[in-house]
Design a protein around this motif. Structure first.
Motif, PDB file in Angstrom:
ATOM      1  N   UNK A  41      34.258  59.061  -6.636  1.00  0.00           N
ATOM      2  CA  UNK A  41      33.736  60.392  -6.322  1.00  0.00           C
ATOM      3  C   UNK A  41      34.796  61.313  -5.726  1.00  0.00           C
ATOM      4  N   UNK A  42      35.921  60.750  -5.282  1.00  0.00           N
ATOM      5  CA  UNK A  42      36.961  61.573  -4.648  1.00  0.00           C
ATOM      6  C   UNK A  42      37.979  62.110  -5.656  1.00  0.00           C
ATOM      7  N   UNK A  43      37.819  61.763  -6.921  1.00  0.00           N
ATOM      8  CA  UNK A  43      38.870  62.092  -7.903  1.00  0.00           C
ATOM      9  C   UNK A  43      39.266  63.567  -7.901  1.00  0.00           C
ATOM     10  N   UNK A  44      38.279  64.459  -7.931  1.00  0.00           N
ATOM     11  CA  UNK A  44      38.608  65.884  -8.058  1.00  0.00           C
ATOM     12  C   UNK A  44      39.294  66.421  -6.809  1.00  0.00           C
ATOM     13  N   UNK A  45      39.052  65.774  -5.693  1.00  0.00           N
ATOM     14  CA  UNK A  45      39.667  66.255  -4.438  1.00  0.00           C
ATOM     15  C   UNK A  45      41.098  65.743  -4.284  1.00  0.00           C
ATOM     16  N   UNK A  46      41.550  64.907  -5.209  1.00  0.00           N
ATOM     17  CA  UNK A  46      42.894  64.314  -5.090  1.00  0.00           C
ATOM     18  C   UNK A  46      43.725  64.634  -6.342  1.00  0.00           C
ATOM     19  N   UNK A  47      44.068  65.917  -6.544  1.00  0.00           N
ATOM     20  CA  UNK A  47      44.764  66.292  -7.792  1.00  0.00           C
ATOM     21  C   UNK A  47      46.146  65.655  -7.936  1.00  0.00           C
ATOM     22  N   UNK A  48      46.843  65.454  -6.820  1.00  0.00           N
ATOM     23  CA  UNK A  48      48.195  64.867  -6.945  1.00  0.00           C
ATOM     24  C   UNK A  48      48.097  63.422  -7.448  1.00  0.00           C
ATOM     25  N   UNK A  49      47.076  62.730  -6.966  1.00  0.00           N
ATOM     26  CA  UNK A  49      46.862  61.351  -7.423  1.00  0.00           C
ATOM     27  C   UNK A  49      46.586  61.320  -8.932  1.00  0.00           C
ATOM     28  N   UNK A  50      45.793  62.262  -9.396  1.00  0.00           N
ATOM     29  CA  UNK A  50      45.496  62.354 -10.836  1.00  0.00           C
ATOM     30  C   UNK A  50      46.787  62.624 -11.610  1.00  0.00           C
ATOM     31  N   UNK A  51      47.627  63.501 -11.012  1.00  0.00           N
ATOM     32  CA  UNK A  51      48.898  63.833 -11.677  1.00  0.00           C
ATOM     33  C   UNK A  51      49.808  62.602 -11.749  1.00  0.00           C
TER      34      UNK A  51
END
Ligand code: HEM
Length: 483
Positions: A344-354
Protein backbone atom coordinates in the motif's frame (compact mmCIF):
# COMPACT_ATOMS: atom_id res chain seq x y z
CA UNK A 1 15.51 -49.04 -43.49
CA UNK A 2 18.57 -48.60 -41.30
CA UNK A 3 21.55 -46.39 -42.06
CA UNK A 4 25.14 -46.64 -41.03
CA UNK A 5 26.45 -43.58 -39.26
CA UNK A 6 28.71 -42.85 -42.20
CA UNK A 7 25.71 -42.85 -44.54
CA UNK A 8 23.84 -40.54 -42.23
CA UNK A 9 26.77 -38.19 -42.02
CA UNK A 10 27.28 -38.18 -45.77
CA UNK A 11 23.57 -37.60 -46.40
CA UNK A 12 23.46 -34.72 -43.95
CA UNK A 13 26.56 -33.14 -45.39
CA UNK A 14 25.13 -33.48 -48.86
CA UNK A 15 21.87 -31.86 -47.84
CA UNK A 16 23.71 -28.94 -46.23
CA UNK A 17 25.86 -28.40 -49.30
CA UNK A 18 22.84 -28.68 -51.61
CA UNK A 19 20.96 -26.23 -49.42
CA UNK A 20 23.85 -23.78 -49.48
CA UNK A 21 24.16 -24.05 -53.24
CA UNK A 22 20.44 -23.47 -53.65
CA UNK A 23 20.70 -20.48 -51.34
CA UNK A 24 23.46 -19.09 -53.51
CA UNK A 25 21.37 -19.46 -56.64
CA UNK A 26 18.18 -18.06 -55.11
CA UNK A 27 19.31 -14.49 -54.68
CA UNK A 28 17.08 -12.55 -52.26
CA UNK A 29 14.89 -9.93 -53.95
CA UNK A 30 16.49 -7.22 -51.76
CA UNK A 31 19.66 -7.23 -49.66
CA UNK A 32 19.64 -8.88 -46.26
CA UNK A 33 20.27 -6.47 -43.36
CA UNK A 34 24.00 -5.81 -42.83
CA UNK A 35 25.95 -8.02 -40.46
CA UNK A 36 29.25 -9.53 -39.41
CA UNK A 37 31.12 -11.28 -42.18
CA UNK A 38 30.84 -15.05 -41.96
CA UNK A 39 33.15 -17.82 -43.11
CA UNK A 40 32.36 -20.12 -46.05
CA UNK A 41 30.06 -23.02 -45.10
CA UNK A 42 29.90 -22.33 -41.37
CA UNK A 43 28.75 -18.70 -41.82
CA UNK A 44 28.68 -16.84 -38.50
CA UNK A 45 29.25 -19.88 -36.30
CA UNK A 46 31.76 -17.87 -34.30
CA UNK A 47 29.22 -15.09 -33.61
CA UNK A 48 26.46 -17.17 -31.98
CA UNK A 49 23.91 -15.09 -30.10
CA UNK A 50 24.06 -16.78 -26.72
CA UNK A 51 27.80 -16.53 -26.29
CA UNK A 52 28.51 -14.52 -23.13
CA UNK A 53 28.67 -10.83 -24.00
CA UNK A 54 27.32 -11.26 -27.54
CA UNK A 55 24.76 -8.49 -26.85
CA UNK A 56 27.67 -6.05 -26.37
CA UNK A 57 29.29 -7.26 -29.56
CA UNK A 58 26.07 -6.77 -31.57
CA UNK A 59 25.45 -3.38 -30.03
CA UNK A 60 28.94 -2.22 -31.04
CA UNK A 61 28.71 -3.76 -34.47
CA UNK A 62 25.36 -2.06 -35.11
CA UNK A 63 26.84 1.27 -34.01
CA UNK A 64 29.95 0.78 -36.18
CA UNK A 65 28.00 0.03 -39.34
CA UNK A 66 25.16 2.43 -38.54
CA UNK A 67 22.35 -0.12 -38.56
CA UNK A 68 19.90 -1.03 -35.80
CA UNK A 69 19.18 -4.34 -37.51
CA UNK A 70 21.82 -7.01 -38.14
CA UNK A 71 21.82 -10.21 -40.12
CA UNK A 72 23.83 -13.37 -39.49
CA UNK A 73 23.77 -16.68 -41.31
CA UNK A 74 24.53 -20.13 -40.04
CA UNK A 75 24.33 -23.25 -42.21
CA UNK A 76 21.69 -21.47 -44.27
CA UNK A 77 19.71 -20.38 -41.20
CA UNK A 78 19.01 -16.63 -40.95
CA UNK A 79 19.42 -14.82 -37.65
CA UNK A 80 18.38 -11.20 -37.19
CA UNK A 81 19.33 -9.02 -34.21
CA UNK A 82 17.26 -5.92 -33.46
CA UNK A 83 19.32 -3.32 -31.65
CA UNK A 84 16.70 -0.59 -31.17
CA UNK A 85 13.34 -0.20 -29.50
CA UNK A 86 11.93 1.22 -32.75
CA UNK A 87 12.91 -1.79 -34.87
CA UNK A 88 11.69 -4.17 -32.15
CA UNK A 89 8.34 -2.38 -31.91
CA UNK A 90 7.98 -2.04 -35.68
CA UNK A 91 8.50 -5.76 -36.22
CA UNK A 92 7.64 -7.71 -33.07
CA UNK A 93 4.75 -5.48 -31.99
CA UNK A 94 3.24 -3.90 -35.11
CA UNK A 95 3.77 -6.95 -37.33
CA UNK A 96 3.19 -9.44 -34.53
CA UNK A 97 0.93 -11.63 -36.66
CA UNK A 98 4.04 -12.86 -38.49
CA UNK A 99 6.73 -12.34 -35.81
CA UNK A 100 5.27 -14.33 -32.90
CA UNK A 101 6.39 -17.87 -33.59
CA UNK A 102 9.29 -19.47 -31.70
CA UNK A 103 12.17 -21.35 -33.30
CA UNK A 104 11.91 -25.00 -32.42
CA UNK A 105 15.25 -25.15 -30.62
CA UNK A 106 16.12 -28.81 -31.03
CA UNK A 107 17.95 -29.15 -27.73
CA UNK A 108 15.21 -27.87 -25.48
CA UNK A 109 12.07 -28.49 -27.52
CA UNK A 110 12.97 -31.97 -28.72
CA UNK A 111 15.73 -33.53 -26.63
CA UNK A 112 14.24 -32.30 -23.35
CA UNK A 113 10.68 -32.41 -24.74
CA UNK A 114 9.95 -28.89 -23.47
CA UNK A 115 8.27 -28.15 -26.80
CA UNK A 116 5.22 -30.03 -25.56
CA UNK A 117 4.72 -28.36 -22.17
CA UNK A 118 6.86 -25.25 -21.79
CA UNK A 119 4.99 -22.21 -23.08
CA UNK A 120 8.17 -20.35 -24.08
CA UNK A 121 8.90 -22.98 -26.72
CA UNK A 122 5.38 -23.44 -28.11
CA UNK A 123 4.91 -22.59 -31.76
CA UNK A 124 2.56 -19.65 -32.28
CA UNK A 125 -0.88 -21.22 -32.67
CA UNK A 126 -3.98 -22.45 -30.89
CA UNK A 127 -2.17 -24.41 -28.15
CA UNK A 128 0.00 -21.39 -27.30
CA UNK A 129 -3.14 -19.19 -27.28
CA UNK A 130 -5.05 -21.56 -24.93
CA UNK A 131 -2.19 -21.87 -22.44
CA UNK A 132 -1.43 -18.13 -22.48
CA UNK A 133 -5.11 -17.29 -21.93
CA UNK A 134 -5.23 -19.72 -19.01
CA UNK A 135 -2.07 -18.16 -17.53
CA UNK A 136 -3.42 -14.61 -17.75
CA UNK A 137 -6.53 -15.67 -15.78
CA UNK A 138 -4.12 -15.84 -12.84
CA UNK A 139 -1.49 -13.26 -13.76
CA UNK A 140 -3.22 -10.14 -15.10
CA UNK A 141 -2.48 -6.88 -13.24
CA UNK A 142 -5.64 -6.85 -11.10
CA UNK A 143 -5.37 -10.57 -10.33
CA UNK A 144 -1.78 -10.57 -9.09
CA UNK A 145 -2.78 -8.36 -6.14
CA UNK A 146 -4.18 -11.43 -4.47
CA UNK A 147 -0.61 -12.75 -4.14
CA UNK A 148 0.60 -9.75 -2.11
CA UNK A 149 0.35 -11.52 1.27
CA UNK A 150 2.38 -14.48 -0.07
CA UNK A 151 5.02 -12.20 -1.58
CA UNK A 152 5.22 -10.12 1.61
CA UNK A 153 5.67 -13.23 3.76
CA UNK A 154 8.47 -14.56 1.55
CA UNK A 155 10.19 -11.16 1.50
CA UNK A 156 10.05 -10.96 5.32
CA UNK A 157 11.45 -14.48 5.59
CA UNK A 158 14.33 -13.37 3.39
CA UNK A 159 15.13 -10.57 5.85
CA UNK A 160 15.28 -13.07 8.68
CA UNK A 161 17.51 -15.44 6.69
CA UNK A 162 19.80 -12.56 5.73
CA UNK A 163 20.06 -11.49 9.35
CA UNK A 164 21.28 -14.99 10.29
CA UNK A 165 23.70 -15.62 7.41
CA UNK A 166 24.18 -12.55 5.20
CA UNK A 167 27.05 -14.22 3.35
CA UNK A 168 24.52 -16.69 1.87
CA UNK A 169 22.47 -13.96 0.21
CA UNK A 170 22.61 -15.63 -3.22
CA UNK A 171 20.99 -18.76 -1.82
CA UNK A 172 18.51 -16.80 0.31
CA UNK A 173 17.28 -14.66 -2.56
CA UNK A 174 16.60 -17.72 -4.70
CA UNK A 175 14.88 -19.39 -1.76
CA UNK A 176 12.65 -16.32 -1.34
CA UNK A 177 11.51 -16.37 -4.98
CA UNK A 178 11.04 -20.15 -4.81
CA UNK A 179 8.99 -19.84 -1.62
CA UNK A 180 6.63 -17.22 -3.10
CA UNK A 181 6.32 -19.01 -6.42
CA UNK A 182 5.63 -22.49 -5.04
CA UNK A 183 2.95 -21.06 -2.78
CA UNK A 184 1.31 -19.18 -5.65
CA UNK A 185 1.59 -22.02 -8.15
CA UNK A 186 0.91 -25.04 -5.88
CA UNK A 187 -0.08 -23.72 -2.45
CA UNK A 188 2.97 -25.34 -0.84
CA UNK A 189 4.41 -23.99 2.40
CA UNK A 190 8.10 -24.53 1.95
CA UNK A 191 10.84 -25.02 4.48
CA UNK A 192 12.14 -21.43 4.90
CA UNK A 193 15.78 -22.43 4.55
CA UNK A 194 16.19 -25.62 2.51
CA UNK A 195 13.16 -26.96 0.78
CA UNK A 196 13.09 -30.30 -1.11
CA UNK A 197 10.57 -29.01 -3.68
CA UNK A 198 12.78 -26.05 -4.51
CA UNK A 199 15.89 -28.23 -4.58
CA UNK A 200 14.25 -30.79 -6.89
CA UNK A 201 12.88 -28.20 -9.29
CA UNK A 202 16.14 -26.24 -9.37
CA UNK A 203 18.09 -29.41 -10.00
CA UNK A 204 15.79 -30.23 -12.93
CA UNK A 205 16.01 -26.70 -14.31
CA UNK A 206 19.78 -27.00 -14.26
CA UNK A 207 19.23 -29.32 -17.21
CA UNK A 208 18.02 -26.35 -19.27
CA UNK A 209 21.21 -24.35 -18.65
CA UNK A 210 23.39 -27.39 -19.29
CA UNK A 211 21.45 -28.14 -22.47
CA UNK A 212 21.85 -24.55 -23.61
CA UNK A 213 25.62 -24.69 -23.32
CA UNK A 214 26.50 -28.32 -24.01
CA UNK A 215 23.70 -28.98 -26.49
CA UNK A 216 23.54 -25.63 -28.28
CA UNK A 217 25.08 -27.16 -31.38
CA UNK A 218 21.78 -28.99 -32.11
CA UNK A 219 19.93 -25.66 -32.35
CA UNK A 220 22.13 -24.49 -35.17
CA UNK A 221 23.04 -27.79 -36.81
CA UNK A 222 19.73 -29.63 -36.27
CA UNK A 223 20.56 -32.74 -38.31
CA UNK A 224 23.17 -33.72 -35.68
CA UNK A 225 20.26 -34.79 -33.48
CA UNK A 226 20.12 -38.01 -35.54
CA UNK A 227 23.76 -38.84 -34.79
CA UNK A 228 24.88 -41.11 -31.93
CA UNK A 229 26.01 -39.49 -28.67
CA UNK A 230 29.65 -40.52 -29.21
CA UNK A 231 29.91 -38.39 -32.37
CA UNK A 232 32.38 -35.56 -31.66
CA UNK A 233 30.76 -32.54 -30.00
CA UNK A 234 27.38 -34.07 -29.15
CA UNK A 235 28.10 -35.97 -25.93
CA UNK A 236 25.20 -34.08 -24.33
CA UNK A 237 22.79 -36.37 -26.15
CA UNK A 238 23.73 -39.14 -23.73
CA UNK A 239 22.64 -37.09 -20.69
CA UNK A 240 19.60 -35.48 -22.29
CA UNK A 241 17.28 -38.33 -21.24
CA UNK A 242 18.24 -37.92 -17.59
CA UNK A 243 17.48 -34.18 -17.70
CA UNK A 244 14.22 -34.79 -19.54
CA UNK A 245 13.08 -37.23 -16.84
CA UNK A 246 14.06 -34.87 -14.04
CA UNK A 247 12.08 -32.06 -15.65
CA UNK A 248 9.03 -34.29 -16.02
CA UNK A 249 9.30 -35.31 -12.37
CA UNK A 250 9.56 -31.69 -11.27
CA UNK A 251 6.32 -31.09 -13.20
CA UNK A 252 4.46 -34.23 -12.09
CA UNK A 253 5.37 -34.62 -8.39
CA UNK A 254 3.88 -31.27 -7.27
CA UNK A 255 0.88 -31.72 -9.57
CA UNK A 256 0.08 -35.14 -8.07
CA UNK A 257 0.56 -33.74 -4.55
CA UNK A 258 -2.00 -30.98 -5.19
CA UNK A 259 -4.41 -33.49 -6.72
CA UNK A 260 -4.11 -35.69 -3.63
CA UNK A 261 -4.53 -32.72 -1.30
CA UNK A 262 -7.71 -31.72 -3.16
CA UNK A 263 -9.10 -35.24 -2.87
CA UNK A 264 -8.42 -35.11 0.87
CA UNK A 265 -9.88 -31.60 1.22
CA UNK A 266 -6.66 -30.12 2.54
CA UNK A 267 -5.38 -28.22 -0.52
CA UNK A 268 -4.38 -24.59 -0.03
CA UNK A 269 -5.57 -22.13 -2.70
CA UNK A 270 -3.19 -22.09 -5.67
CA UNK A 271 -3.15 -21.86 -9.44
CA UNK A 272 -2.74 -25.63 -9.75
CA UNK A 273 -5.62 -26.28 -7.32
CA UNK A 274 -7.88 -23.90 -9.20
CA UNK A 275 -7.04 -25.45 -12.57
CA UNK A 276 -7.55 -29.01 -11.30
CA UNK A 277 -10.86 -28.04 -9.66
CA UNK A 278 -12.06 -26.57 -12.96
CA UNK A 279 -11.55 -29.92 -14.73
CA UNK A 280 -14.56 -32.13 -15.27
CA UNK A 281 -15.32 -35.43 -16.91
CA UNK A 282 -15.84 -33.53 -20.15
CA UNK A 283 -12.36 -31.96 -20.06
CA UNK A 284 -10.18 -32.83 -23.03
CA UNK A 285 -6.83 -34.63 -22.53
CA UNK A 286 -5.19 -31.36 -23.60
CA UNK A 287 -6.98 -29.41 -20.82
CA UNK A 288 -5.90 -32.02 -18.26
CA UNK A 289 -2.33 -31.85 -19.53
CA UNK A 290 -2.44 -28.06 -19.31
CA UNK A 291 -3.39 -28.24 -15.61
CA UNK A 292 -0.36 -30.48 -15.10
CA UNK A 293 2.09 -28.35 -17.08
CA UNK A 294 1.09 -24.71 -16.69
CA UNK A 295 1.90 -24.23 -12.97
CA UNK A 296 5.44 -25.45 -13.64
CA UNK A 297 5.81 -22.68 -16.23
CA UNK A 298 5.25 -20.14 -13.47
CA UNK A 299 8.14 -21.54 -11.46
CA UNK A 300 10.43 -22.04 -14.45
CA UNK A 301 9.63 -18.62 -15.93
CA UNK A 302 10.04 -16.71 -12.71
CA UNK A 303 12.79 -18.30 -10.67
CA UNK A 304 15.99 -17.34 -12.51
CA UNK A 305 14.75 -14.01 -13.79
CA UNK A 306 13.23 -12.68 -10.56
CA UNK A 307 16.15 -13.95 -8.47
CA UNK A 308 18.64 -12.33 -10.84
CA UNK A 309 16.77 -9.02 -10.55
CA UNK A 310 17.03 -9.08 -6.75
CA UNK A 311 20.70 -10.05 -6.90
CA UNK A 312 21.40 -7.33 -9.45
CA UNK A 313 19.76 -4.88 -7.02
CA UNK A 314 22.16 -5.95 -4.25
CA UNK A 315 25.11 -5.38 -6.58
CA UNK A 316 23.83 -1.90 -7.46
CA UNK A 317 23.41 -1.00 -3.80
CA UNK A 318 26.98 -2.03 -2.96
CA UNK A 319 28.34 -0.06 -5.92
CA UNK A 320 26.11 3.00 -5.36
CA UNK A 321 25.92 3.75 -1.61
CA UNK A 322 24.41 7.20 -2.28
CA UNK A 323 21.39 5.51 -3.92
CA UNK A 324 20.72 3.30 -0.91
CA UNK A 325 21.11 6.29 1.41
CA UNK A 326 18.54 8.30 -0.54
CA UNK A 327 16.13 5.35 -0.69
CA UNK A 328 16.43 4.75 3.04
CA UNK A 329 15.82 8.42 3.75
CA UNK A 330 12.68 8.26 1.60
CA UNK A 331 11.40 5.19 3.47
CA UNK A 332 12.18 6.72 6.88
CA UNK A 333 10.56 10.04 6.01
CA UNK A 334 7.36 8.41 4.74
CA UNK A 335 6.98 5.49 7.16
CA UNK A 336 9.12 6.53 10.11
CA UNK A 337 12.27 4.73 11.14
CA UNK A 338 11.93 0.99 11.85
CA UNK A 339 8.91 0.28 9.63
CA UNK A 340 8.89 -2.14 6.74
CA UNK A 341 7.11 -0.94 3.58
CA UNK A 342 3.87 -2.63 2.55
CA UNK A 343 2.39 -2.80 -0.97
CA UNK A 344 0.00 0.00 0.00
CA UNK A 345 3.00 2.34 0.38
CA UNK A 346 4.15 2.01 -3.24
CA UNK A 347 2.83 5.35 -4.50
CA UNK A 348 4.31 7.22 -1.55
CA UNK A 349 7.80 5.88 -2.33
CA UNK A 350 8.60 7.07 -5.89
CA UNK A 351 12.38 6.78 -5.50
CA UNK A 352 12.01 3.14 -4.51
CA UNK A 353 9.90 2.53 -7.63
CA UNK A 354 12.58 4.26 -9.69
CA UNK A 355 15.20 1.89 -8.23
CA UNK A 356 13.06 -1.06 -9.33
CA UNK A 357 12.93 0.28 -12.92
CA UNK A 358 16.64 1.05 -12.92
CA UNK A 359 17.45 -2.51 -11.75
CA UNK A 360 15.51 -3.87 -14.74
CA UNK A 361 17.16 -1.39 -17.13
CA UNK A 362 20.74 -1.53 -15.84
CA UNK A 363 21.23 -5.27 -16.31
CA UNK A 364 18.37 -6.67 -18.39
CA UNK A 365 17.95 -10.27 -17.29
CA UNK A 366 17.60 -11.70 -20.79
CA UNK A 367 19.90 -9.33 -22.73
CA UNK A 368 19.14 -10.91 -26.10
CA UNK A 369 15.58 -11.79 -25.17
CA UNK A 370 14.04 -15.08 -26.18
CA UNK A 371 14.14 -15.50 -29.96
CA UNK A 372 10.98 -15.05 -32.04
CA UNK A 373 10.53 -16.73 -35.42
CA UNK A 374 9.29 -14.98 -38.56
CA UNK A 375 6.66 -16.99 -40.43
CA UNK A 376 6.47 -15.04 -43.75
CA UNK A 377 8.99 -13.23 -45.94
CA UNK A 378 9.16 -9.59 -44.90
CA UNK A 379 10.80 -6.33 -45.99
CA UNK A 380 11.89 -3.71 -43.48
CA UNK A 381 13.67 -0.46 -44.29
CA UNK A 382 14.61 -1.86 -47.71
CA UNK A 383 16.06 -5.08 -46.28
CA UNK A 384 14.76 -8.55 -46.99
CA UNK A 385 14.05 -10.79 -43.97
CA UNK A 386 13.22 -14.32 -45.09
CA UNK A 387 10.52 -16.47 -43.51
CA UNK A 388 12.06 -18.77 -40.92
CA UNK A 389 14.49 -16.13 -39.62
CA UNK A 390 15.22 -16.22 -35.89
CA UNK A 391 14.70 -12.75 -34.47
CA UNK A 392 16.63 -11.65 -31.37
CA UNK A 393 15.82 -8.34 -29.67
CA UNK A 394 18.88 -6.87 -28.01
CA UNK A 395 17.24 -5.52 -24.87
CA UNK A 396 20.67 -4.66 -23.49
CA UNK A 397 21.34 -2.33 -26.46
CA UNK A 398 17.83 -0.86 -26.21
CA UNK A 399 18.10 -0.19 -22.51
CA UNK A 400 21.65 1.18 -22.84
CA UNK A 401 20.89 3.55 -25.70
CA UNK A 402 22.50 6.82 -24.53
CA UNK A 403 19.98 8.95 -26.41
CA UNK A 404 17.16 7.46 -24.31
CA UNK A 405 19.10 6.74 -21.14
CA UNK A 406 22.05 9.18 -20.80
CA UNK A 407 25.11 7.63 -19.08
CA UNK A 408 23.54 4.20 -19.51
CA UNK A 409 26.16 2.21 -17.63
CA UNK A 410 25.53 4.25 -14.46
CA UNK A 411 22.87 3.18 -11.99
CA UNK A 412 20.76 6.36 -11.84
CA UNK A 413 17.18 5.81 -10.59
CA UNK A 414 16.48 9.55 -10.83
CA UNK A 415 16.29 9.20 -14.63
CA UNK A 416 12.76 7.85 -14.04
CA UNK A 417 11.77 10.81 -11.83
CA UNK A 418 13.03 13.93 -13.58
CA UNK A 419 9.79 15.63 -14.74
CA UNK A 420 11.60 17.54 -17.52
CA UNK A 421 13.29 14.53 -19.17
CA UNK A 422 11.74 11.41 -17.73
CA UNK A 423 13.15 8.22 -19.27
CA UNK A 424 10.69 5.67 -20.68
CA UNK A 425 10.04 2.62 -18.48
CA UNK A 426 12.34 -0.33 -19.23
CA UNK A 427 9.54 -2.43 -20.75
CA UNK A 428 11.95 -4.00 -23.26
CA UNK A 429 13.31 -6.13 -20.44
CA UNK A 430 10.07 -8.17 -20.67
CA UNK A 431 10.06 -8.53 -24.45
CA UNK A 432 7.75 -7.43 -27.25
CA UNK A 433 4.47 -8.17 -28.97
CA UNK A 434 2.32 -11.21 -28.35
CA UNK A 435 5.13 -13.20 -26.72
CA UNK A 436 5.81 -10.52 -24.08
CA UNK A 437 6.45 -12.01 -20.62
CA UNK A 438 3.11 -12.97 -19.05
CA UNK A 439 4.69 -12.99 -15.58
CA UNK A 440 5.81 -9.35 -15.64
CA UNK A 441 3.17 -8.00 -13.22
CA UNK A 442 3.92 -10.74 -10.71
CA UNK A 443 7.67 -10.19 -11.08
CA UNK A 444 7.43 -6.41 -10.58
CA UNK A 445 5.54 -6.91 -7.30
CA UNK A 446 7.90 -9.62 -6.00
CA UNK A 447 10.98 -7.53 -6.70
CA UNK A 448 9.44 -4.35 -5.27
CA UNK A 449 8.39 -5.82 -1.91
CA UNK A 450 11.76 -7.56 -1.60
CA UNK A 451 13.97 -4.58 -2.29
CA UNK A 452 11.74 -2.33 -0.18
CA UNK A 453 12.21 -4.58 2.86
CA UNK A 454 15.93 -5.03 2.26
CA UNK A 455 16.51 -1.28 2.01
CA UNK A 456 14.49 -0.59 5.14
CA UNK A 457 16.26 -3.26 7.17
CA UNK A 458 19.85 -3.41 5.96
CA UNK A 459 22.80 -1.45 4.72
CA UNK A 460 24.73 -3.03 1.83
CA UNK A 461 28.51 -2.79 2.07
CA UNK A 462 31.34 -4.37 0.08
CA UNK A 463 33.12 -7.38 1.57
CA UNK A 464 36.29 -6.66 3.58
CA UNK A 465 39.58 -8.40 2.83
CA UNK A 466 42.07 -9.75 5.39
CA UNK A 467 43.66 -6.29 5.69
CA UNK A 468 40.32 -4.63 6.37
CA UNK A 469 40.09 -3.07 2.90
CA UNK A 470 36.78 -3.12 0.98
CA UNK A 471 36.74 -5.56 -1.96
CA UNK A 472 34.75 -4.23 -4.94
CA UNK A 473 32.20 -6.85 -6.07
CA UNK A 474 32.81 -8.68 -9.34
CA UNK A 475 30.30 -7.87 -12.09
CA UNK A 476 29.61 -10.80 -14.32
CA UNK A 477 26.47 -11.53 -16.29
CA UNK A 478 25.48 -14.53 -18.31
CA UNK A 479 22.73 -15.07 -20.82
CA UNK A 480 19.50 -16.48 -19.36
CA UNK A 481 17.09 -18.46 -21.39
CA UNK A 482 15.05 -19.90 -18.62
CA UNK A 483 11.70 -18.17 -19.29
C1 HEM B 1 12.15 -9.86 -13.69
C2 HEM B 1 11.58 -10.98 -14.06
C3 HEM B 1 11.33 -11.43 -15.47
C4 HEM B 1 11.91 -11.04 -16.65
C5 HEM B 1 12.97 -9.98 -16.84
C6 HEM B 1 11.31 -11.83 -17.71
C7 HEM B 1 11.64 -11.70 -19.05
C8 HEM B 1 11.04 -12.41 -20.06
C9 HEM B 1 11.34 -12.25 -21.46
C10 HEM B 1 12.37 -11.29 -22.05
C11 HEM B 1 10.55 -13.10 -22.15
C12 HEM B 1 10.50 -13.28 -23.68
C13 HEM B 1 9.55 -12.26 -24.26
C14 HEM B 1 9.50 -12.24 -25.77
O1 HEM B 1 9.77 -13.27 -26.39
O2 HEM B 1 9.19 -11.20 -26.38
C15 HEM B 1 9.75 -13.83 -21.19
C16 HEM B 1 8.84 -14.80 -21.52
C17 HEM B 1 8.15 -15.54 -20.58
N1 HEM B 1 8.13 -15.32 -19.22
FE1 HEM B 1 9.17 -13.94 -18.20
N2 HEM B 1 10.40 -12.68 -17.17
C18 HEM B 1 10.36 -12.46 -15.80
C19 HEM B 1 9.54 -13.10 -14.90
C20 HEM B 1 8.62 -14.06 -15.20
C21 HEM B 1 7.72 -14.67 -14.25
C22 HEM B 1 7.59 -14.31 -12.76
C23 HEM B 1 7.02 -15.62 -14.92
C24 HEM B 1 5.96 -16.51 -14.32
C25 HEM B 1 4.77 -16.56 -14.74
C26 HEM B 1 7.46 -15.58 -16.31
C27 HEM B 1 6.98 -16.40 -17.32
C28 HEM B 1 7.31 -16.27 -18.66
C29 HEM B 1 6.77 -17.13 -19.70
C30 HEM B 1 5.80 -18.31 -19.50
C31 HEM B 1 7.30 -16.66 -20.91
C32 HEM B 1 7.04 -17.22 -22.30
C33 HEM B 1 5.96 -16.45 -23.01
C34 HEM B 1 5.69 -16.93 -24.44
O3 HEM B 1 6.57 -17.50 -25.05
O4 HEM B 1 4.60 -16.70 -24.92
N3 HEM B 1 8.43 -14.63 -16.44
N4 HEM B 1 10.06 -13.38 -19.93
Amino acid sequence: MSFTYFQLFAASLLSVVTYLLLQRRQRPPLPFPPGPKGLPLIGNLRDLPNEPGSWLKYEKLGRDIGSDILHLELFGMHLVVLNSEKASNDLLEKRSSIYSDRPQLKTLAELLDLGSWSLSFFPYGSKWRDWTKALYVHLQPAGVRRYHPVQTKAARQLLSNLLDTPQDFLKHTRQMVGQATLKIAYGFDVDPRDDPNIARTDDALQGISVAQSRGNIFNFVPFLIHFPWWFPGIGFKKDADIYKRKLEQSRDIPYEAVKRALEENRAAPSIAASMITDLSEKSTPEAIFMARGLPHNIYAGGIDTTTAAVQSFVLAMVLYPEVQKRAREEIDSVLGHGHLPEFGDQDALPYLKAILYEVLRWNPLAPLGVPHLLTENDVYNGYFIPAGSMIFFNSWAILHDPTTYPEPSKFKPERFLDPAARAPLPDATFGFGRRICPGRFLALDTVWITIAGMLAAFEFLPAIDADGRPVPPAQEFVFLLAS
